[in-house]
Enzyme design. Structure first.
Site, PDB file in Angstrom:
ATOM      1  N   HIS A 136      43.238  44.461  49.029  1.00 29.43           N
ATOM      2  CA  HIS A 136      42.782  43.069  49.859  1.00 29.43           C
ATOM      3  C   HIS A 136      43.205  41.860  49.056  1.00 29.43           C
ATOM      4  O   HIS A 136      42.569  40.743  49.326  1.00 29.43           O
ATOM      5  CB  HIS A 136      41.410  43.324  50.200  1.00 29.43           C
ATOM      6  N   GLU A 140      35.991  47.187  41.945  1.00 37.63           N
ATOM      7  CA  GLU A 140      35.848  47.200  43.379  1.00 37.63           C
ATOM      8  C   GLU A 140      36.364  48.573  44.120  1.00 37.63           C
ATOM      9  O   GLU A 140      35.859  48.626  45.201  1.00 37.63           O
ATOM     10  CB  GLU A 140      36.302  45.939  43.924  1.00 37.63           C
ATOM     11  N   HIS A 145      33.676  37.644  49.331  1.00 38.10           N
ATOM     12  CA  HIS A 145      34.081  36.889  47.801  1.00 38.10           C
ATOM     13  C   HIS A 145      33.250  35.783  47.775  1.00 38.10           C
ATOM     14  O   HIS A 145      33.770  34.617  47.568  1.00 38.10           O
ATOM     15  CB  HIS A 145      35.625  36.545  47.964  1.00 38.10           C
ATOM     16  N   HIS A 181      42.958  45.232  38.248  1.00 37.63           N
ATOM     17  CA  HIS A 181      43.187  44.088  38.137  1.00 37.63           C
ATOM     18  C   HIS A 181      41.802  43.313  37.414  1.00 37.63           C
ATOM     19  O   HIS A 181      40.896  44.150  37.506  1.00 37.63           O
ATOM     20  CB  HIS A 181      43.388  43.070  39.227  1.00 37.63           C
TER      21      HIS A 181
END
Lengths: 119, 288
Positions: free
Chosen positions: B12, B240, B59, B193
């Site tokens: 995402h 995540e 977020h 990441h």
């Protein structure tokens, strides 16, 4: 100690956002989060010192934000995801933030990427 | 009766939505990403689900650390697009499915998944940056979304196994809904990441490929891992991917991965994987 994080301290150059960091930097993160509101962005653009005072930032926090010191902000306890709001307002891209955290220039960082134009 | 016909795992990264909004389909730097989503878009256009149940994360946009929910389900008829600092994306507000969402909350809480409930709150890129790639508004969204936010920002996060169990409970909740609805479950995030510290920019394609294999055929290996394992292998933010486990838990054991794409242009590995239920599906059509 959170058993899910056992051994995580061996990962160098990593700042895990946990409840202790969240508590330490709550005022700073609240200020950064607030930049999703247009009125706060406008105040920050027009008069950053007034925006800092309004948010109750400490002098140490103000210096970090003034200087867009991405590495220092992360070390202090800012969440990367509230920092993204500050970066958008200041026109800084994520690759620029990541390069700064690594201690590299943007050009140096892009040389390590597969598709430097994809940003 | 409502039933789950398939699942989607997808990154995402915000730039996925930016690439769509700026129509970079023919830009050679972005074309591999667009192409990777095309089979997913075709499958959805053919199978026409009524609802996508989205396991995603906020977020620190809609929820802040003064009260950050571990699990939260959106039950309103509309979910506005969040302003994340540059104004909202130029896409319509997402359509919710209040009746199914309310039923899911009742079913989940009855089986002791005590999640938070939200209404009228905006959704950020964690949900809609990939959505436009495979379910674009033309001009309005093809169907409804039931968003389930998972805390992957502020540790302690829910364990990988808990995310999987949430998915299993969501499957039971959907299947106990009386109306005939076709539902697809979506898990967003990852792959490798890291966005903080001197280790920022870390990637691990070898691990990403292993994850894409295990998520289909051996999720138990993934649910046995700790957050620290995910962070070591896939970067702190790469952890995540536990949201994909919620998606996988909502599928049957025999669900088949029929497509995947992997593209690592810059900082975050962008992946998409499409899963199809292989059990009796009265109106099943040819695979993509």
């Amino acid at each position: 100690m959170n058993p899910q994080l056992a051994g995580i301290e061996s990962l160098a150059g990593t700042y895990v956002f946990d409840l202790a960091r969240s508590a330490k930097a709550l005022v700073l993160n609240r200020f950064l989060h607030g930049l999703i509101a247009l009125a706060n962005r406008t105040l920050f653009r027009d008069d950053p010192e007034a925006a800092f005072a309004c948010a109750g930032l400490s002098e140490e926090e103000r210096v970090l934000v003034r200087n867009l010191d991405w590495r220092g902000l992360i070390r202090y306890g800012a969440s990367f995801f509230t920092l993204e709001k500050l970066a958008r307002v200041r026109g800084v891209s994520n690759p620029e933030m990541v390069a700064a955290m690594r201690g590299e220039t943007l050009e140096e960082f892009l040389k390590t990427r597969n598709v430097p134009g994809a940003r | 009766m409502a039933r789950i016909i398939g699942g989607i795992g997808t990154s995402h990264v915000p730039t996925i939505g930016v690439a769509y909004d700026r129509n970079k389909r023919d830009d050679p730097d972005w074309a591999p990403l667009f192409k990777g989503y095309e089979p997913v878009a075709r499958w959805l256009a053919k199978r026409k689900p009524d609802v996508l149940v989205f396991f995603y994360n906020d977020h620190a946009t809609t929820f802040f650390f003064d009260h950050y929910p571990t699990f939260a389900l959106g039950v309103s008829a509309q979910h506005p697009i969040a302003d994340e600092g540059l104004g909202p994306r130029p896409v319509p507000a997402l359509k919710g499915h209040p009746a199914l969402a309310r039923h899911m909350v009742e079913a989940l809480i009855t089986e002791e998944f005590d999640l938070s409930v939200f209404q009228d709150l905006p959704l950020d890129h964690g949900c809609h940056s990939p959505l436009t790639m495979f379910w674009p508004p033309a001009p309005d969204w093809p169907g409804a979304v039931v968003p389930i936010a998972i805390n992957v920002l502020q540790h302690p996060l829910p364990t990988p196994l808990r995310c999987y169990k949430l998915g299993q409970a969501v499957r039971r909740a959907v299947e106990s809904y009386p109306e005939d609805l076709k539902v697809v479950v979506v898990g967003t995030g990852g792959l490798s990441h890291q966005m903080n510290g001197e280790r920022a920019g870390f990637n691990n394609t070898e691990w990403d490929m292993k994850f894409l294999d295990l998520i289909e055929r051996d999720p138990a290996t993934l649910t046995a891992m700790k957050h620290a394992d995910y962070m070591r292998l896939g970067g702190t933010e790469g952890a995540e991917v536990i949201m994909w486990l919620a998606m996988r838990g909502a599928l049957s054991n025999g669900a088949k991965k029929i497509h995947q794409n992997y593209y690592l242009p810059m900082t975050a590995a962008m992946a998409v994987a499409l899963f199809e239920e292989t059990g009796p599906q009265p109106e099943q059509e040819d695979p993509v």
